[in-house]
Design a protein around this motif. Sequence first.
Motif, PDB file in Angstrom:
ATOM      1  N   LEU A  38      -0.727  15.838  -0.524  1.00 42.71           N
ATOM      2  CA  LEU A  38      -1.730  15.128   0.274  1.00 42.71           C
ATOM      3  C   LEU A  38      -1.384  13.649   0.411  1.00 42.71           C
ATOM      4  CD1 LEU A  38      -4.966  16.828  -1.132  1.00 42.71           C
ATOM      5  CD2 LEU A  38      -3.861  17.238   1.086  1.00 42.71           C
ATOM      6  N   ILE A  39      -0.902  13.051  -0.660  1.00 37.69           N
ATOM      7  CA  ILE A  39      -0.491  11.644  -0.598  1.00 37.69           C
ATOM      8  C   ILE A  39       0.736  11.501   0.301  1.00 37.69           C
ATOM      9  CG2 ILE A  39       0.462   9.719  -1.939  1.00 37.69           C
ATOM     10  CD1 ILE A  39      -1.246  10.753  -4.308  1.00 37.69           C
TER      11      ILE A  39
ATOM     12  N   TYR B  23       3.490  10.039   7.652  1.00 38.49           N
ATOM     13  CA  TYR B  23       2.938   9.716   8.972  1.00 38.49           C
ATOM     14  C   TYR B  23       3.245   8.266   9.332  1.00 38.49           C
ATOM     15  CZ  TYR B  23      -0.437   8.804  12.683  1.00 38.49           C
ATOM     16  OH  TYR B  23      -1.015   8.416  13.862  1.00 38.49           O
ATOM     17  N   GLN B  24       3.113   7.383   8.363  1.00 44.04           N
ATOM     18  CA  GLN B  24       3.400   5.979   8.599  1.00 44.04           C
ATOM     19  C   GLN B  24       4.881   5.739   8.892  1.00 44.04           C
ATOM     20  OE1 GLN B  24       0.886   3.720   8.807  1.00 44.04           O
ATOM     21  NE2 GLN B  24      -0.440   5.491   8.472  1.00 44.04           N
TER      22      GLN B  24
ATOM     23  N   LEU C 256       1.222   4.131  -2.958  1.00 42.72           N
ATOM     24  CA  LEU C 256       1.012   5.550  -2.673  1.00 42.72           C
ATOM     25  C   LEU C 256       2.242   6.372  -3.050  1.00 42.72           C
ATOM     26  CD1 LEU C 256      -0.871   5.520   0.757  1.00 42.72           C
ATOM     27  CD2 LEU C 256      -1.776   6.170  -1.472  1.00 42.72           C
TER      28      LEU C 256
ATOM     29  N   HIS D  33       0.833  -1.205   0.000  1.00 39.93           N
ATOM     30  CA  HIS D  33       0.000   0.000   0.000  1.00 39.93           C
ATOM     31  C   HIS D  33       0.868   1.255   0.000  1.00 39.93           C
ATOM     32  CE1 HIS D  33      -3.381   2.607   0.815  1.00 39.93           C
ATOM     33  NE2 HIS D  33      -2.836   3.030   1.935  1.00 39.93           N
ATOM     34  N   ILE D  34       1.902   1.270   0.860  1.00 44.81           N
ATOM     35  CA  ILE D  34       2.801   2.415   0.952  1.00 44.81           C
ATOM     36  C   ILE D  34       3.547   2.615  -0.365  1.00 44.81           C
ATOM     37  CG2 ILE D  34       4.915   3.283   2.036  1.00 44.81           C
ATOM     38  CD1 ILE D  34       2.448   3.669   3.742  1.00 44.81           C
TER      39      ILE D  34
ATOM     40  N   TYR E  28       7.824  13.267  11.249  1.00 49.16           N
ATOM     41  CA  TYR E  28       6.839  14.264  11.645  1.00 49.16           C
ATOM     42  C   TYR E  28       7.160  15.680  11.158  1.00 49.16           C
ATOM     43  CZ  TYR E  28       5.593  10.355  14.645  1.00 49.16           C
ATOM     44  OH  TYR E  28       5.255   9.109  15.097  1.00 49.16           O
TER      45      TYR E  28
ATOM     46  N   ILE F 175       1.701  13.244   2.849  1.00 49.40           N
ATOM     47  CA  ILE F 175       1.414  13.395   4.278  1.00 49.40           C
ATOM     48  C   ILE F 175       1.100  12.043   4.913  1.00 49.40           C
ATOM     49  CG2 ILE F 175      -0.295  14.298   5.918  1.00 49.40           C
ATOM     50  CD1 ILE F 175      -0.390  16.844   4.196  1.00 49.40           C
ATOM     51  N   TRP F 176       0.301  11.241   4.225  1.00 54.22           N
ATOM     52  CA  TRP F 176      -0.071   9.931   4.758  1.00 54.22           C
ATOM     53  C   TRP F 176       1.134   8.999   4.837  1.00 54.22           C
ATOM     54  CZ3 TRP F 176      -3.130   7.361   7.691  1.00 54.22           C
ATOM     55  CH2 TRP F 176      -3.193   5.971   7.613  1.00 54.22           C
ATOM     56  N   VAL F 177       1.947   8.977   3.793  1.00 53.73           N
ATOM     57  CA  VAL F 177       3.130   8.112   3.759  1.00 53.73           C
ATOM     58  C   VAL F 177       4.118   8.511   4.858  1.00 53.73           C
ATOM     59  CG1 VAL F 177       5.135   7.401   2.393  1.00 53.73           C
ATOM     60  CG2 VAL F 177       2.900   7.617   1.295  1.00 53.73           C
TER      61      VAL F 177
ATOM     62  N   ILE G 140       5.940  16.046   7.796  1.00 52.10           N
ATOM     63  CA  ILE G 140       4.480  16.205   7.724  1.00 52.10           C
ATOM     64  C   ILE G 140       4.127  17.681   7.881  1.00 52.10           C
ATOM     65  CG2 ILE G 140       2.278  15.723   8.871  1.00 52.10           C
ATOM     66  CD1 ILE G 140       3.425  12.985   9.628  1.00 52.10           C
TER      67      ILE G 140
END
Length: 200
Positions: free
Chosen positions: A42-43, A49-50, A11, A7-8, A54, A45-47, A57
Motif C-alpha cells: 500500500l505504501i 505513482y509519484q 515513505l 516525504h517520499i 505505472y 503504490i503511492w511512491v 503500480i
Amino acid sequence: MDNFFTHITVLQSVGTAFGVTQVLLARNNNIHNYLFGIASILIGIWVLYQSKLYADIILHLYYLVMSIYGWFYWKFGIQKEETPISYANTSERITAIGIVLICFALMCFWLVFYTNTDVPIWDAAVSAFAWAGMWLMAKRKMENWIYLNISNIIAIPLLFYKELYIYAGLTIFLFVVGTSGYFKWRKIITHDTGRQTARA
C-alpha cells in the motif's frame, strides 16, 4: 520540493521496513509474511505513482490481491489444511511462463501508447517476472524465488535510474534473501520428504 522528496524518502523507509520483515518471514516459511507485505504494498503504490512507474503500480495491486489469496491458500489450501512447499508441476511451469509473456506484451502496449513513462520496456519486464513469481509464491512453489529474483535483477538498475535509492537498496536485499530463501525452502522440502519416507 524538498518537503516532497523528504516525504517520499520517509515513505520508502517505512515501506522498506515492512518489506524486509515480509521477505524474512517468507524465507522462514512463516504465513504472517503476508500481513507485512500488504502494508508495504500500500505504501509502495503511492511512491510509485509519484515516480510514474505505472506498470509497477498495477503489479503492486496484483501483489495485494495475491497476498490476500496467498494468505488463505497457505493457511487452508485445497483440503482445508496448510499447504506444504512443493515444486511446480509441468502445467504450473507452463502457466508461469505464459504469465510472463502475456503480462510483458500487455504492459508494453499499455505503457507505450497510454502513459507518459520513459521506461516502458524496462518497467514491463520487471512486472512480468514478478507477476509470475508472486503467483508461484501464493501457491507455495519453490520456483517463485527464481522468477522473483529475475524481476529483482531487472529492477535494481531501474530504481537507481529513477533515483529511488532506498527501494533499490531494498531490492538488492530482496535478491540476496531470495537466493537464500530458495535454498532454505529446498532444505525444508528435503527434510519433509525424508520424514515422509521414514514413516512409509
